[in-house]
Design a protein around this motif. Structure first.
Motif, PDB file in Angstrom:
ATOM      1  N   VAL A  52       0.845  -1.191   0.000  1.00 15.08           N
ATOM      2  CA  VAL A  52       0.000   0.000   0.000  1.00 15.08           C
ATOM      3  C   VAL A  52       0.880   1.239   0.000  1.00 15.08           C
ATOM      4  N   ALA A  53       0.761   2.028  -1.053  1.00 16.00           N
ATOM      5  CA  ALA A  53       1.515   3.278  -1.159  1.00 16.00           C
ATOM      6  C   ALA A  53       0.681   4.410  -0.585  1.00 16.00           C
ATOM      7  N   MET A  54       1.194   5.079   0.409  1.00 13.17           N
ATOM      8  CA  MET A  54       0.530   6.266   0.931  1.00 13.17           C
ATOM      9  C   MET A  54       0.896   7.413  -0.004  1.00 13.17           C
ATOM     10  N   THR A  55      -0.114   8.128  -0.492  1.00 15.97           N
ATOM     11  CA  THR A  55       0.102   9.155  -1.502  1.00 15.97           C
ATOM     12  C   THR A  55      -0.847  10.327  -1.298  1.00 15.97           C
ATOM     13  N   LEU A  56      -0.504  11.451  -1.880  1.00 12.10           N
ATOM     14  CA  LEU A  56      -1.377  12.627  -1.855  1.00 12.10           C
ATOM     15  C   LEU A  56      -2.323  12.670  -3.046  1.00 12.10           C
ATOM     16  N   ALA A 104      -9.487  -3.655   4.725  1.00 13.25           N
ATOM     17  CA  ALA A 104      -8.085  -3.956   4.408  1.00 13.25           C
ATOM     18  C   ALA A 104      -7.794  -5.438   4.590  1.00 13.25           C
ATOM     19  N   PRO A 105      -6.940  -5.991   3.728  1.00 14.00           N
ATOM     20  CA  PRO A 105      -6.522  -7.380   3.905  1.00 14.00           C
ATOM     21  C   PRO A 105      -5.757  -7.539   5.216  1.00 14.00           C
ATOM     22  N   ALA A 106      -5.632  -8.770   5.670  1.00 14.04           N
ATOM     23  CA  ALA A 106      -4.960  -9.032   6.947  1.00 14.04           C
ATOM     24  C   ALA A 106      -3.469  -8.700   6.907  1.00 14.04           C
ATOM     25  N   ARG A 107      -2.817  -8.932   5.773  1.00 14.46           N
ATOM     26  CA  ARG A 107      -1.368  -8.703   5.677  1.00 14.46           C
ATOM     27  C   ARG A 107      -1.110  -7.512   4.757  1.00 14.46           C
ATOM     28  N   VAL A 108      -0.725  -6.411   5.375  1.00 17.94           N
ATOM     29  CA  VAL A 108      -0.522  -5.163   4.646  1.00 17.94           C
ATOM     30  C   VAL A 108       0.885  -4.643   4.925  1.00 17.94           C
ATOM     31  N   ALA A 109       1.579  -4.234   3.875  1.00 19.49           N
ATOM     32  CA  ALA A 109       2.855  -3.537   4.007  1.00 19.49           C
ATOM     33  C   ALA A 109       2.611  -2.108   3.529  1.00 19.49           C
ATOM     34  N   LEU A 147       4.431  -0.181  -8.849  1.00 18.14           N
ATOM     35  CA  LEU A 147       4.846  -1.472  -8.307  1.00 18.14           C
ATOM     36  C   LEU A 147       4.038  -1.883  -7.086  1.00 18.14           C
ATOM     37  N   THR A 148       3.130  -1.023  -6.625  1.00 20.09           N
ATOM     38  CA  THR A 148       2.342  -1.317  -5.427  1.00 20.09           C
ATOM     39  C   THR A 148       0.941  -1.803  -5.814  1.00 20.09           C
ATOM     40  N   ASP A 149       0.299  -2.491  -4.876  1.00 20.83           N
ATOM     41  CA  ASP A 149      -1.035  -3.040  -5.129  1.00 20.83           C
ATOM     42  C   ASP A 149      -2.137  -1.990  -4.982  1.00 20.83           C
ATOM     43  N   ARG A 150      -1.998  -1.117  -4.011  1.00 29.29           N
ATOM     44  CA  ARG A 150      -3.038  -0.130  -3.732  1.00 29.29           C
ATOM     45  C   ARG A 150      -2.394   1.219  -3.453  1.00 29.29           C
ATOM     46  N   ARG A 151      -3.154   2.290  -3.741  1.00 34.18           N
ATOM     47  CA  ARG A 151      -2.731   3.652  -3.404  1.00 34.18           C
ATOM     48  C   ARG A 151      -3.778   4.233  -2.470  1.00 34.18           C
ATOM     49  N   VAL A 152      -3.330   4.743  -1.323  1.00 38.27           N
ATOM     50  CA  VAL A 152      -4.231   5.228  -0.274  1.00 38.27           C
ATOM     51  C   VAL A 152      -3.789   6.617   0.149  1.00 38.27           C
ATOM     52  N   SER A 159      -6.822  -0.264  14.508  1.00 36.45           N
ATOM     53  CA  SER A 159      -8.008  -0.068  15.349  1.00 36.45           C
ATOM     54  C   SER A 159      -9.259  -0.696  14.743  1.00 36.45           C
ATOM     55  N   ARG A 160      -9.098  -1.428  13.642  1.00 31.95           N
ATOM     56  CA  ARG A 160     -10.245  -2.106  13.026  1.00 31.95           C
ATOM     57  C   ARG A 160     -10.784  -3.148  13.993  1.00 31.95           C
ATOM     58  N   ARG A 161     -12.016  -3.028  14.357  1.00 31.25           N
ATOM     59  CA  ARG A 161     -12.630  -3.981  15.295  1.00 31.25           C
ATOM     60  C   ARG A 161     -12.770  -5.350  14.647  1.00 31.25           C
ATOM     61  N   GLY A 162     -12.487  -6.373  15.440  1.00 31.63           N
ATOM     62  CA  GLY A 162     -12.654  -7.725  14.957  1.00 31.63           C
ATOM     63  C   GLY A 162     -11.550  -8.210  14.041  1.00 31.63           C
ATOM     64  N   ARG A 163     -10.512  -7.415  13.855  1.00 34.46           N
ATOM     65  CA  ARG A 163      -9.411  -7.817  12.985  1.00 34.46           C
ATOM     66  C   ARG A 163      -8.290  -8.385  13.848  1.00 34.46           C
ATOM     67  N   PRO A 164      -7.593  -9.403  13.382  1.00 33.04           N
ATOM     68  CA  PRO A 164      -6.470  -9.945  14.146  1.00 33.04           C
ATOM     69  C   PRO A 164      -5.313  -8.944  14.186  1.00 33.04           C
ATOM     70  N   ALA A 165      -4.475  -9.083  15.202  1.00 35.03           N
ATOM     71  CA  ALA A 165      -3.283  -8.233  15.304  1.00 35.03           C
ATOM     72  C   ALA A 165      -2.383  -8.495  14.111  1.00 35.03           C
ATOM     73  N   PRO A 166      -1.626  -7.490  13.678  1.00 36.52           N
ATOM     74  CA  PRO A 166      -0.739  -7.693  12.528  1.00 36.52           C
ATOM     75  C   PRO A 166       0.335  -8.733  12.820  1.00 36.52           C
ATOM     76  N   GLU A 167       0.679  -9.485  11.791  1.00 36.31           N
ATOM     77  CA  GLU A 167       1.742 -10.492  11.931  1.00 36.31           C
ATOM     78  C   GLU A 167       3.094  -9.840  11.674  1.00 36.31           C
ATOM     79  N   PRO A 168       4.139 -10.304  12.361  1.00 37.63           N
ATOM     80  CA  PRO A 168       5.471  -9.763  12.090  1.00 37.63           C
ATOM     81  C   PRO A 168       5.911 -10.099  10.669  1.00 37.63           C
ATOM     82  N   LEU A 169       6.681  -9.216  10.080  1.00 37.16           N
ATOM     83  CA  LEU A 169       7.226  -9.445   8.746  1.00 37.16           C
ATOM     84  C   LEU A 169       8.341 -10.462   8.834  1.00 37.16           C
TER      85      LEU A 169
END
Length: 122
Positions: A39-43, A57-62, A79-84, A110-120
């Protein structure tokens, strides 16, 4: 892992998974192979709104952040999957990377009901 950053974040820097990529931007392919959505953070005003993205959002996000003002390099975005984007007030040209990352990571964790992020790994 700068001492002041650890103190200011109340230790969150020790709990949020992160990684360094030495083979930029080729490593983005490796992240995708490991099951991460990049996920590319962009303006860019055409990018997805952060709140909407975080809701489904998917469970595994970079999440990728660029420099203040210029953002990620132009060659990185395709080269990124999504732009946010983080909506900001008119007249504000950008947020600094620490502020942007804090907002984005809060929205994603802070998404309710979502599992904690997994380590890379890998």
């Amino acid at each position: 892992l700068y001492r002041k950053a650890i103190r200011t974040s109340l230790g969150a820097t020790l709990r949020v998974p992160y990684g360094e990529m030495t083979d930029w931007p080729d490593g983005l392919t490796r992240l995708r192979e490991l099951g991460y959505t990049t996920v590319a953070m962009t303006l860019d005003p055409d990018a997805e709104d952060l709140k909407s993205f975080a809701r489904a959002a998917p469970a595994r996000v970079a999440v990728l952040f660029g420099a203040e003002g210029t953002g990620l390099r132009d060659e990185t975005l395709p080269l990124t999957d999504r732009r946010v984007r983080i909506p900001i007030a008119t007249g504000i040209d950008s947020l600094n990377v620490s502020t942007a990352s804090g907002i984005a990571l809060y929205a994603l964790t802070s998404r309710r009901g979502r599992p904690a992020p997994e380590p890379l790994r890998g």
